[in-house]
Design a protein around this motif. Structure first.
Motif, PDB file in Angstrom:
ATOM      1  N   TRP A 245       0.807  -1.159   0.035  1.00 59.51           N
ATOM      2  CA  TRP A 245       0.040   0.051  -0.009  1.00 59.51           C
ATOM      3  C   TRP A 245       0.993   1.240  -0.149  1.00 59.51           C
ATOM      4  O   TRP A 245       0.226   2.230  -0.093  1.00 59.51           O
ATOM      5  N   TYR A 246       2.310   1.053   0.067  1.00 54.48           N
ATOM      6  CA  TYR A 246       3.182   2.387  -0.073  1.00 54.48           C
ATOM      7  C   TYR A 246       2.579   3.079  -1.039  1.00 54.48           C
ATOM      8  O   TYR A 246       2.521   2.742  -2.393  1.00 54.48           O
ATOM      9  N   VAL A 247       2.680   4.573  -0.909  1.00 51.33           N
ATOM     10  CA  VAL A 247       2.435   5.635  -1.955  1.00 51.33           C
ATOM     11  C   VAL A 247       3.593   6.355  -2.501  1.00 51.33           C
ATOM     12  O   VAL A 247       4.180   6.814  -1.529  1.00 51.33           O
ATOM     13  N   ASP A 248       4.042   6.191  -3.749  1.00 47.36           N
ATOM     14  CA  ASP A 248       5.164   7.022  -4.169  1.00 47.36           C
ATOM     15  C   ASP A 248       4.515   8.598  -4.827  1.00 47.36           C
ATOM     16  O   ASP A 248       3.734   8.446  -5.551  1.00 47.36           O
ATOM     17  N   GLY A 249       5.068   9.670  -4.540  1.00 42.57           N
ATOM     18  CA  GLY A 249       4.758  10.691  -5.114  1.00 42.57           C
ATOM     19  C   GLY A 249       5.590  10.649  -6.516  1.00 42.57           C
ATOM     20  O   GLY A 249       6.762  10.341  -6.267  1.00 42.57           O
ATOM     21  N   ARG A 250       5.092  11.399  -7.723  1.00 45.47           N
ATOM     22  CA  ARG A 250       5.962  11.344  -8.838  1.00 45.47           C
ATOM     23  C   ARG A 250       5.931  12.685  -9.415  1.00 45.47           C
ATOM     24  O   ARG A 250       4.632  13.397  -9.197  1.00 45.47           O
ATOM     25  N   ALA A 251       6.581  13.184 -10.465  1.00 43.27           N
ATOM     26  CA  ALA A 251       6.398  14.184 -10.713  1.00 43.27           C
ATOM     27  C   ALA A 251       5.253  14.540 -11.894  1.00 43.27           C
ATOM     28  O   ALA A 251       5.033  13.339 -12.375  1.00 43.27           O
TER      29      ALA A 251
ATOM     30  N   GLY B 165       2.973   0.388  -4.224  1.00 38.85           N
ATOM     31  CA  GLY B 165       4.387   1.305  -4.374  1.00 38.85           C
ATOM     32  C   GLY B 165       5.445   0.570  -4.887  1.00 38.85           C
ATOM     33  O   GLY B 165       6.196   1.197  -5.628  1.00 38.85           O
ATOM     34  N   GLY B 166       5.445  -0.848  -4.861  1.00 38.11           N
ATOM     35  CA  GLY B 166       6.605  -1.535  -5.503  1.00 38.11           C
ATOM     36  C   GLY B 166       6.101  -1.951  -6.815  1.00 38.11           C
ATOM     37  O   GLY B 166       7.022  -2.933  -7.442  1.00 38.11           O
ATOM     38  N   SER B 167       5.316  -1.653  -7.611  1.00 41.72           N
ATOM     39  CA  SER B 167       4.892  -2.170  -8.678  1.00 41.72           C
ATOM     40  C   SER B 167       5.544  -1.546  -9.859  1.00 41.72           C
ATOM     41  O   SER B 167       5.324  -2.246 -11.248  1.00 41.72           O
ATOM     42  N   GLY B 168       6.622  -0.676  -9.816  1.00 39.67           N
ATOM     43  CA  GLY B 168       7.186  -0.100 -11.107  1.00 39.67           C
ATOM     44  C   GLY B 168       8.445   0.302 -10.548  1.00 39.67           C
ATOM     45  O   GLY B 168       8.877   0.480  -9.653  1.00 39.67           O
TER      46      GLY B 168
ATOM     47  N   ARG C 101      -0.016  23.216  -3.716  1.00 37.54           N
ATOM     48  CA  ARG C 101      -1.205  22.453  -3.401  1.00 37.54           C
ATOM     49  C   ARG C 101      -1.187  20.996  -3.940  1.00 37.54           C
ATOM     50  O   ARG C 101      -0.290  20.679  -4.800  1.00 37.54           O
ATOM     51  N   PRO C 102      -2.171  20.042  -3.354  1.00 41.78           N
ATOM     52  CA  PRO C 102      -2.107  18.859  -3.906  1.00 41.78           C
ATOM     53  C   PRO C 102      -1.721  18.532  -5.292  1.00 41.78           C
ATOM     54  O   PRO C 102      -2.787  19.079  -5.784  1.00 41.78           O
ATOM     55  N   ARG C 103      -1.014  17.597  -5.713  1.00 47.38           N
ATOM     56  CA  ARG C 103      -0.702  17.505  -6.960  1.00 47.38           C
ATOM     57  C   ARG C 103      -1.405  16.168  -7.529  1.00 47.38           C
ATOM     58  O   ARG C 103      -1.532  15.165  -6.528  1.00 47.38           O
ATOM     59  N   ALA C 104      -1.326  15.920  -8.754  1.00 46.56           N
ATOM     60  CA  ALA C 104      -1.597  14.705  -9.085  1.00 46.56           C
ATOM     61  C   ALA C 104      -0.360  13.874  -8.769  1.00 46.56           C
ATOM     62  O   ALA C 104       0.595  14.015  -9.383  1.00 46.56           O
ATOM     63  N   ILE C 105      -0.600  12.571  -8.222  1.00 44.31           N
ATOM     64  CA  ILE C 105       0.465  11.550  -7.882  1.00 44.31           C
ATOM     65  C   ILE C 105      -0.043  10.491  -8.140  1.00 44.31           C
ATOM     66  O   ILE C 105      -1.261   9.803  -8.136  1.00 44.31           O
ATOM     67  N   ASP C 106       1.069   9.628  -8.352  1.00 41.89           N
ATOM     68  CA  ASP C 106       1.163   7.969  -8.626  1.00 41.89           C
ATOM     69  C   ASP C 106       0.736   7.499  -7.418  1.00 41.89           C
ATOM     70  O   ASP C 106       1.442   7.265  -6.516  1.00 41.89           O
TER      71      ASP C 106
END
Length: 412
Positions: free
Chosen positions: A187-193, A408-411, A399-404
């Protein structure tokens, strides 16, 4: 939506999973450091050799943090966290299961390297989640770490009370935490540009952070951990030898300190959202300095205990907000900034205990308490580095951005 779960729900699950990771790390670290005398006895480590073993762990943790900065250019921080946490727990078992100096040295080396990667990647994910939420949540993660530390120290006390071997103490804890951490890691969430241009900027900045911009936060991090290591290493000795407490009472200040860090961090995010990060950091700094001052002039153990209580409430807000500030200063290179900042955690830990000991032996331990007090007060000078841009909240200037929010470990 991902896997049928709305993005908002995915963030909540990611937040809970990361909080548990902080909790597990706090418990594992406390189980190690509170049983150092037992480790020394089990392996026959001499007093002369013990400082080498103790120093090696934070030094290797710094190496692990540096390596993580390079690794996250190729893989997501969630993957680093997913696989470094089991290594920490397995290394803890190894510390208890070894049968010679070589075995415990290898286990401690693995523990140190993995802890560096774990600390860096946890805080990377925490900063990216905070940015996604658009409000301060970092103190909550560190509150979970404090809670884990209290649980780990309590288990260590029980192990010592019941005269359990290190292996018997560490094995069931690791067997419980390890599968839970692995389950939570999905369930980990990574922020991405947000776009390719932002990703390119991050890649460029990761290799060339302006160090003089990050330096104030690095100093704040070091000074905070000098203060923290002073409490963890010298509170018991100070209360007993300087303030004349009983041996039993001398064990209380560190527990009080840890409970206060938990309370302070549990309410700290609300304070940041209400008053802003700069005000909270300044208040925490003054409170921590006052705590050192009270400890230095305390006429007896109970007043000294009050000083350590103030210290816990004050110091606890500084480190989480330092990581958050680094993420705001370098929003397109926050992973690299946090990895470098994390090194100064271990610098402070390495400096703090020998510094206070040397001053105490050469002058007095009361006077030695004034040194971390003065260093912590330097944070007031650098408080503007914690300022949020664009709003008054600890969530950052964006402000909150669109993030992936995929697994978490899928890519990569």
């Amino acid at each position: 939506m991902t896997d049928g779960i709305p993005a908002g729900g995915r963030l909540r699950w990611g937040r809970a999973a990361l909080a548990f990771s902080f909790f597990a790390q706090g418990a594992a670290f406390a189980l190690l450091v509170t049983r150092i005398p037992a480790i020394q006895d089990q392996y026959g480590i001499s007093d002369a050799l013990l400082p080498v073993f103790l120093a090696a762990v934070p030094v290797l943790a710094g190496v692990g943090s540096v390596g993580t900065e390079q690794l996250v250019k190729r893989v997501r921080p969630s993957r680093v966290l997913r696989w470094s946490q089991p290594v920490v727990l397995l290394a803890l078992i190894g510390v208890g299961a070894g049968d010679g100096l070589a075995g415990v040295a290898v286990a401690l080396a693995a523990f140190g390297l993995a802890v560096g990667a774990l600390d860096a990647s946890m805080n990377m994910l925490g900063v990216s989640l905070q940015r996604a939420y658009g409000r301060s949540i970092m103190l909550g993660f560190h509150a979970a770490y404090s809670l884990g530390g209290i649980v780990g120290a309590s288990l260590a006390w029980a192990g010592a009370h019941w005269d359990l071997t290190l292996f018997v103490l560490y094995l069931p804890v690791a067997c419980v935490l390890l599968p839970l951490c692995l389950m939570g890691s999905r369930w980990y969430v990574d922020g991405r540009a947000a776009d390719k241009e932002a990703a390119a900027v991050q890649e460029q900045n990761s290799g060339g952070l302006v160090f003089k911009v990050l330096l104030p936060l690095c100093l704040v991090m070091s000074f905070a951990y000098i203060g923290d290591s002073t409490v963890s290493n010298w509170s018991a000795k100070y209360l007993q030898d300087v303030l004349g407490s009983s041996e039993q009472l001398s064990t209380v200040p560190y527990n009080v300190y840890m409970v206060m860090t938990l309370i302070g961090r549990a309410v700290g995010d609300a304070g940041v959202r209400r008053f802003g990060a700069v005000a909270v950091v300044r208040f925490g700094t003054v409170l921590a300095a006052a705590g050192f001052g009270v400890v230095a002039v305390a006429p007896g153990p109970w007043v000294g205990m009050l000083g350590f209580t103030l210290l816990g409430l004050g110091l606890c807000v500084i480190v989480p907000q330092t990581f958050a500030a680094a993420g705001r200063l370098f929003p397109k290179a926050s992973d690299a900034a946090i990895a470098r900042l994390n090194i100064f955690n271990y610098v402070g830990f390495l400096i703090g205990s020998p510094l206070v000991g040397a001053i105490g032996d050469a002058w007095s331990y009361r006077g030695a308490m004034l040194v971390p007090m003065a260093l912590v007060l330097v944070t007031l000078v650098y408080a503007p580095s914690f300022r949020e841009r664009g709003d008054r909240y600890g969530g950052g200037h964006e402000r909150p951005r669109a993030i992936d929010v995929g697994p978490g470990g899928s890519g990569v």
